[in-house]
Design a protein around this motif. Structure first.
Motif, PDB file in Angstrom:
ATOM      1  N   VAL A 107       0.867  -1.178   0.000  1.00 18.04           N
ATOM      2  CA  VAL A 107       0.000   0.000   0.000  1.00 18.04           C
ATOM      3  C   VAL A 107       0.903   1.226   0.000  1.00 18.04           C
ATOM      4  CG1 VAL A 107      -1.745   1.287   1.294  1.00 18.04           C
ATOM      5  CG2 VAL A 107      -1.807  -1.224   1.257  1.00 18.04           C
ATOM      6  N   TYR A 108       0.648   2.156  -0.928  1.00 18.01           N
ATOM      7  CA  TYR A 108       1.523   3.314  -1.015  1.00 18.01           C
ATOM      8  C   TYR A 108       0.771   4.547  -1.505  1.00 18.01           C
ATOM      9  CZ  TYR A 108       1.554   3.300  -6.072  1.00 18.01           C
ATOM     10  OH  TYR A 108       1.168   3.402  -7.381  1.00 18.01           O
TER      11      TYR A 108
ATOM     12  N   ALA B 162       7.842   1.732  -4.618  1.00 20.90           N
ATOM     13  CA  ALA B 162       6.799   0.700  -4.557  1.00 20.90           C
ATOM     14  C   ALA B 162       6.954  -0.301  -5.697  1.00 20.90           C
ATOM     15  CB  ALA B 162       5.414   1.347  -4.603  1.00 20.90           C
ATOM     16  N   GLU B 163       7.291   0.175  -6.872  1.00 23.16           N
ATOM     17  CA  GLU B 163       7.495  -0.731  -8.006  1.00 23.16           C
ATOM     18  C   GLU B 163       8.705  -1.627  -7.784  1.00 23.16           C
ATOM     19  OE1 GLU B 163       7.525   2.107 -11.204  1.00 23.16           O
ATOM     20  OE2 GLU B 163       5.328   2.058 -11.384  1.00 23.16           O
ATOM     21  N   ALA B 164       9.743  -1.110  -7.125  1.00 20.72           N
ATOM     22  CA  ALA B 164      10.911  -1.939  -6.794  1.00 20.72           C
ATOM     23  C   ALA B 164      10.544  -2.989  -5.751  1.00 20.72           C
ATOM     24  CB  ALA B 164      12.058  -1.063  -6.288  1.00 20.72           C
ATOM     25  N   VAL B 165       9.718  -2.603  -4.771  1.00 16.28           N
ATOM     26  CA  VAL B 165       9.240  -3.565  -3.769  1.00 16.28           C
ATOM     27  C   VAL B 165       8.443  -4.664  -4.469  1.00 16.28           C
ATOM     28  CG1 VAL B 165       7.647  -3.856  -1.828  1.00 16.28           C
ATOM     29  CG2 VAL B 165       9.244  -1.933  -1.849  1.00 16.28           C
ATOM     30  N   LEU B 166       7.563  -4.277  -5.377  1.00 18.82           N
ATOM     31  CA  LEU B 166       6.757  -5.250  -6.125  1.00 18.82           C
ATOM     32  C   LEU B 166       7.643  -6.188  -6.932  1.00 18.82           C
ATOM     33  CD1 LEU B 166       3.987  -6.275  -7.145  1.00 18.82           C
ATOM     34  CD2 LEU B 166       4.155  -4.531  -8.949  1.00 18.82           C
ATOM     35  N   GLU B 167       8.636  -5.640  -7.591  1.00 15.49           N
ATOM     36  CA  GLU B 167       9.547  -6.457  -8.397  1.00 15.49           C
ATOM     37  C   GLU B 167      10.281  -7.480  -7.533  1.00 15.49           C
ATOM     38  OE1 GLU B 167      13.557  -5.834 -11.085  1.00 15.49           O
ATOM     39  OE2 GLU B 167      12.130  -4.174 -10.950  1.00 15.49           O
ATOM     40  N   GLY B 168      10.754  -7.049  -6.383  1.00 15.92           N
ATOM     41  CA  GLY B 168      11.445  -7.973  -5.476  1.00 15.92           C
ATOM     42  C   GLY B 168      10.512  -9.045  -4.942  1.00 15.92           C
TER      43      GLY B 168
ATOM     44  N   THR C  74      17.721   6.676  -5.654  1.00 20.69           N
ATOM     45  CA  THR C  74      18.905   6.170  -6.346  1.00 20.69           C
ATOM     46  C   THR C  74      18.748   4.671  -6.647  1.00 20.69           C
ATOM     47  OG1 THR C  74      20.008   5.512  -4.283  1.00 20.69           O
ATOM     48  CG2 THR C  74      20.346   7.806  -5.041  1.00 20.69           C
ATOM     49  N   ALA C  75      19.658   4.172  -7.433  1.00 27.50           N
ATOM     50  CA  ALA C  75      19.666   2.734  -7.726  1.00 27.50           C
ATOM     51  C   ALA C  75      19.833   1.935  -6.429  1.00 27.50           C
ATOM     52  CB  ALA C  75      20.793   2.402  -8.708  1.00 27.50           C
ATOM     53  N   ALA C  76      20.612   2.457  -5.494  1.00 30.29           N
ATOM     54  CA  ALA C  76      20.810   1.759  -4.208  1.00 30.29           C
ATOM     55  C   ALA C  76      19.493   1.685  -3.434  1.00 30.29           C
ATOM     56  CB  ALA C  76      21.888   2.471  -3.381  1.00 30.29           C
ATOM     57  N   HIS C  77      18.706   2.745  -3.437  1.00 33.32           N
ATOM     58  CA  HIS C  77      17.406   2.715  -2.769  1.00 33.32           C
ATOM     59  C   HIS C  77      16.511   1.648  -3.402  1.00 33.32           C
ATOM     60  CE1 HIS C  77      18.103   7.231  -1.848  1.00 33.32           C
ATOM     61  NE2 HIS C  77      18.356   6.523  -0.755  1.00 33.32           N
ATOM     62  N   LEU C  78      16.521   1.583  -4.716  1.00 33.41           N
ATOM     63  CA  LEU C  78      15.672   0.602  -5.409  1.00 33.41           C
ATOM     64  C   LEU C  78      16.109  -0.820  -5.088  1.00 33.41           C
ATOM     65  CD1 LEU C  78      15.322   2.431  -8.846  1.00 33.41           C
ATOM     66  CD2 LEU C  78      13.705   2.431  -6.922  1.00 33.41           C
TER      67      LEU C  78
END
Length: 136
Positions: free
Chosen positions: A8-9, A20-26, A129-133
Motif C-alpha cells: 500500500v503506497y 513501490a514498483e521496486a518492492v513489487l519487483e522484489g 537512487t539505484a541503491a534505494h531501489l
C-alpha cells in the motif's frame, strides 16, 4: 491459494511510486506469495483483512506520513482493531530531508492494530537512487 503480500503506497512526485514498483519487483521473485500493489486511497478494509503481510510506502510530508496513508489507517483501524494481531509489516519512505517522523508515526499506529514490524524501515532521502531501489 497463496498468501497475499499487500503493498500500500501513496506518491505525489513519483518517488514513492518508484520505490513501490521496486518492492513489487522484489516480491514477485517469491513464487509462494501473491503480491498486490495498491494505492492507499484504493485499499479497502477487505484488502487489508485478506493479506498475510503488509508493506507501507509514503512520502514524508510535513514530518509525517502522507494524508492518503493516514486516510488508509483511519478507514481500517477500528473495523480491524485486534483482528490482525502480529500481521507482519514493513515501511518504505521517500523524503527530501529526514523520514524519521513518518516512520515514527506509522509505527505508533501499527502498534495499535497490533502489527509486527519484521524489517528495518527503508528511507530514501533525496533523489531515489539505484541503491534505494535495490534496498526495496
Amino acid at each position: 491459494m497463496k498468501p497475499i503480500l499487500l503493498i500500500v503506497y501513496h506518491s505525489q512526485s513519483g518517488n514513492t511510486t518508484r520505490l513501490a514498483e521496486a518492492v513489487l519487483e522484489g516480491a514477485a521473485e517469491i513464487d509462494a506469495i501473491e503480491t498486490r500493489l495498491q494505492s492507499a486511497f484504493d485499499t479497502s478494509i477487505e484488502d487489508l483483512a485478506a493479506c498475510a503481510g503488509l508493506l507501507l510506502g509514503t512520502p514524508e510530508n510535513f514530518g509525517t506520513m502522507s494524508g492518503a496513508v493516514k486516510d488508509f489507517f483511519d478507514r481500517t483501524f477500528y473495523p480491524l482493531e485486534n483482528q490482525l494481531t502480529n500481521l507482519p509489516y514493513g515501511i518504505f519512505i521517500s523524503c527530501g530531508n529526514d523520514g524519521r517522523g513518518a516512520v515514527r508515526e506509522i509505527q505508533r499506529i501499527a502498534q495499535g492494530y497490533p502489527f509486527k514490524q519484521v524489517a528495518e524501515p527503508i528511507i530514501a532521502r533525496g533523489e531515489v537512487t539505484a541503491a534505494h531501489l535495490v534496498d526495496c
